[in-house]
Design an enzyme around this catalytic site. Sequence first.
Site, PDB file in Angstrom:
ATOM      1  N   LYS A  10       0.809  -1.222   0.000  1.00  0.00           N
ATOM      2  CA  LYS A  10       0.000   0.000   0.000  1.00  0.00           C
ATOM      3  C   LYS A  10       0.843   1.274   0.000  1.00  0.00           C
ATOM      4  CE  LYS A  10      -0.814  -0.150   5.006  1.00  0.00           C
ATOM      5  NZ  LYS A  10       0.075   0.981   5.330  1.00  0.00           N
ATOM      6  N   THR A  11       1.877   1.330   0.839  1.00  0.00           N
ATOM      7  CA  THR A  11       2.692   2.540   0.895  1.00  0.00           C
ATOM      8  C   THR A  11       3.455   2.728  -0.411  1.00  0.00           C
ATOM      9  OG1 THR A  11       2.928   2.299   3.296  1.00  0.00           O
ATOM     10  CG2 THR A  11       4.489   3.743   2.195  1.00  0.00           C
TER      11      THR A  11
ATOM     12  N   ASP B  87      -1.798   8.291   4.041  1.00  0.00           N
ATOM     13  CA  ASP B  87      -1.451   6.899   4.351  1.00  0.00           C
ATOM     14  C   ASP B  87      -2.107   6.497   5.677  1.00  0.00           C
ATOM     15  OD1 ASP B  87      -0.256   4.445   4.033  1.00  0.00           O
ATOM     16  OD2 ASP B  87       1.751   5.096   4.646  1.00  0.00           O
ATOM     17  N   GLU B  88      -2.315   5.201   5.872  1.00  0.00           N
ATOM     18  CA  GLU B  88      -2.882   4.652   7.120  1.00  0.00           C
ATOM     19  C   GLU B  88      -4.169   5.371   7.493  1.00  0.00           C
ATOM     20  OE1 GLU B  88      -1.762   1.989   8.196  1.00  0.00           O
ATOM     21  OE2 GLU B  88       0.408   1.864   7.915  1.00  0.00           O
TER      22      GLU B  88
ATOM     23  N   GLN C  92      -6.786  -3.538   9.995  1.00  0.00           N
ATOM     24  CA  GLN C  92      -5.628  -3.248  10.841  1.00  0.00           C
ATOM     25  C   GLN C  92      -5.817  -1.978  11.665  1.00  0.00           C
ATOM     26  OE1 GLN C  92      -1.619  -4.319   9.138  1.00  0.00           O
ATOM     27  NE2 GLN C  92      -2.744  -4.224   7.205  1.00  0.00           N
TER      28      GLN C  92
ATOM     29  N   ARG D 251       1.943 -10.631  10.438  1.00  0.00           N
ATOM     30  CA  ARG D 251       3.349 -10.210  10.458  1.00  0.00           C
ATOM     31  C   ARG D 251       4.242 -11.335   9.943  1.00  0.00           C
ATOM     32  NH1 ARG D 251       2.364  -5.990   9.484  1.00  0.00           N
ATOM     33  NH2 ARG D 251       0.248  -6.780   9.439  1.00  0.00           N
TER      34      ARG D 251
END
Length: 597
Positions: free
Chosen positions: A31-32, A209-210, A240, A549
């Site tokens: 995504k980033t 972002d986020e 998340q 993770r």
Amino acid sequence: MKNIALNSKQQEAIEHKNGPLLIAAGAGSGKTRTLTQRLMYLINSGVAPENIIAITFTNKAANEMRSRVANGKWQMANSNLPFIGTFHSLGARILKAETKYLNRNSNYAIYDDDDSMSLVKKITKEMNLSKDQFNPTVIQAVIGKTKNELRNEPSGKVYSFVFKKYEEALAENNAFDFDDLIQKVVVLFHDYPEVLKKYQALWQHILVDEFQDVNTSQYEMIKLLAQKHQNLAVVGDDFQSIFAFRGADFRNFLNFEKDWPKAKVILLEENYRSTETILKAANGVIKNNKLQKPKTLWTKNNDGGAVKVIASSHDNDEAEWVVQKILELMRAGDALNKMAIIYRTNAQSRAIEQNLISAGLPYKIFGGIRFYDRKEIKDIVAALRLANNPKDSVSAERLMKNLPKKSARQLVEDLPRLGKEYNILELINHFLNETEYFEYLEKHQKNPEERIENINELIVFAGTHSSLSAFLEQIALASSADLPAEALAKEGGLSSAVNLMTIHIAKGLEFQSVFVIGCDEGTLPHHRSYEERGGLEEERRLMYVAMTRAEKNLFLSFNKMASRFLYEIPPELVEFIQLKSQRKDYLDEEEEWIDYE
């Protein structure tokens, strides 16, 4: 994440022309990278860098994005970079230019939490407010929440009056607190439309972002800035969203299409991190949440081995197994720094730390303090040391310095005698009662619940020892050997240490092998979540974050009662391991056995 070609969905998001864009990106889906590539695409398409802002949540993320953009290749008339930074750095930039509207000058100070607390304490002292009734820590939290929720004042006459005095004091000191860097910008935009129009004209494209982690004031600031051009591109993953305790409201993510009816929605569902088995297991858990934007992660990676679920009857048995498994993976050639032990609360690190030390394995704790270095643990251990050794002046001095003088003096006087009469648990209980230590933590610490959990963990561990001196010796050896210099030098420094962290700290990271310990009902999900609105769904998201993770190996362990989340994993993906304990400290024989169906 591996350097790979862009997939069709990423490319579609990058090349989106104009209008609102929601990129719903699953864990490990790039995504980033997608957001950064979009920023560079806009510049390549002719948008001037100064007309773009990209907002992140941490300085680290901003620096990484800035570095990628600076190293990118595009054709442009100048070498200016767009604004890339956090919400608060953006707010500080705006306030710096517009202080005349807010009764400040451009040399204003930004007060951190300590500065803010000093101001609150000064005001409550001047008002002769009882600390028991109006705790400064609580008042500070109320002020922050009031600003983050964009309310004019808090409820309650006293809180409202303190809030007013606090705001006046900030103005007198030519200062803003950290929450002001967003809230005061929103006030500025509402009260002075001409200022808002200036920034709307300047920033024609806004990237965030986020996005699942924005709070009320942050989203309002972004909405106001994006109103004119509607070019708001946000990326995030509601699966998340795990920072509700900081004010994050993932409903901003879920309601994006309602707020921006012309929004284009693109799902990034291809995962480049984990095995197919790990993804299916994580999907099996998160699908049970009702409030979500459905998406199913998939991967071209291989199936991988089964998710291991390990059942034990004691946290030390659990820790011993984890450490032995780490040694086994090391012998197979896996690097220590590619392994992570993740837990819900910091208190859970105690047994793991003890066993890593015993095995001579170096470790590092992210975003936390080693168990025996935590203030509340050192206070109690100081009392135990004085009870064991009346000549220990260092421990006596610590108690006199850290505790209320009256109770500290009595404690220092009584402990040498009580050390001969009381066992370990009685000594700890005496310390807690005589000093009213839990109340002391509530009044003076911002995270009393976490500190009380640490104390409870120490009490459980102390209960397995009959000798005070042996207990203190074990603690001393653990404290001095937490990161053995010889082991670190031999292994090449901290880069070769096992990684320990809470799930909150682990978000955004990835490891070859992940051990999620304490997957117990009451721990994950945490017992506090049972009574909180949306609490269990937030805990399930925490479980999902922990599981995703892992790249190759995922181990989920519990030591009392299996978490409900373990039952949500499709059973065909699980290999179950039951540990048979050799311990004798059970209340009865039945407690040695745990059923997992």
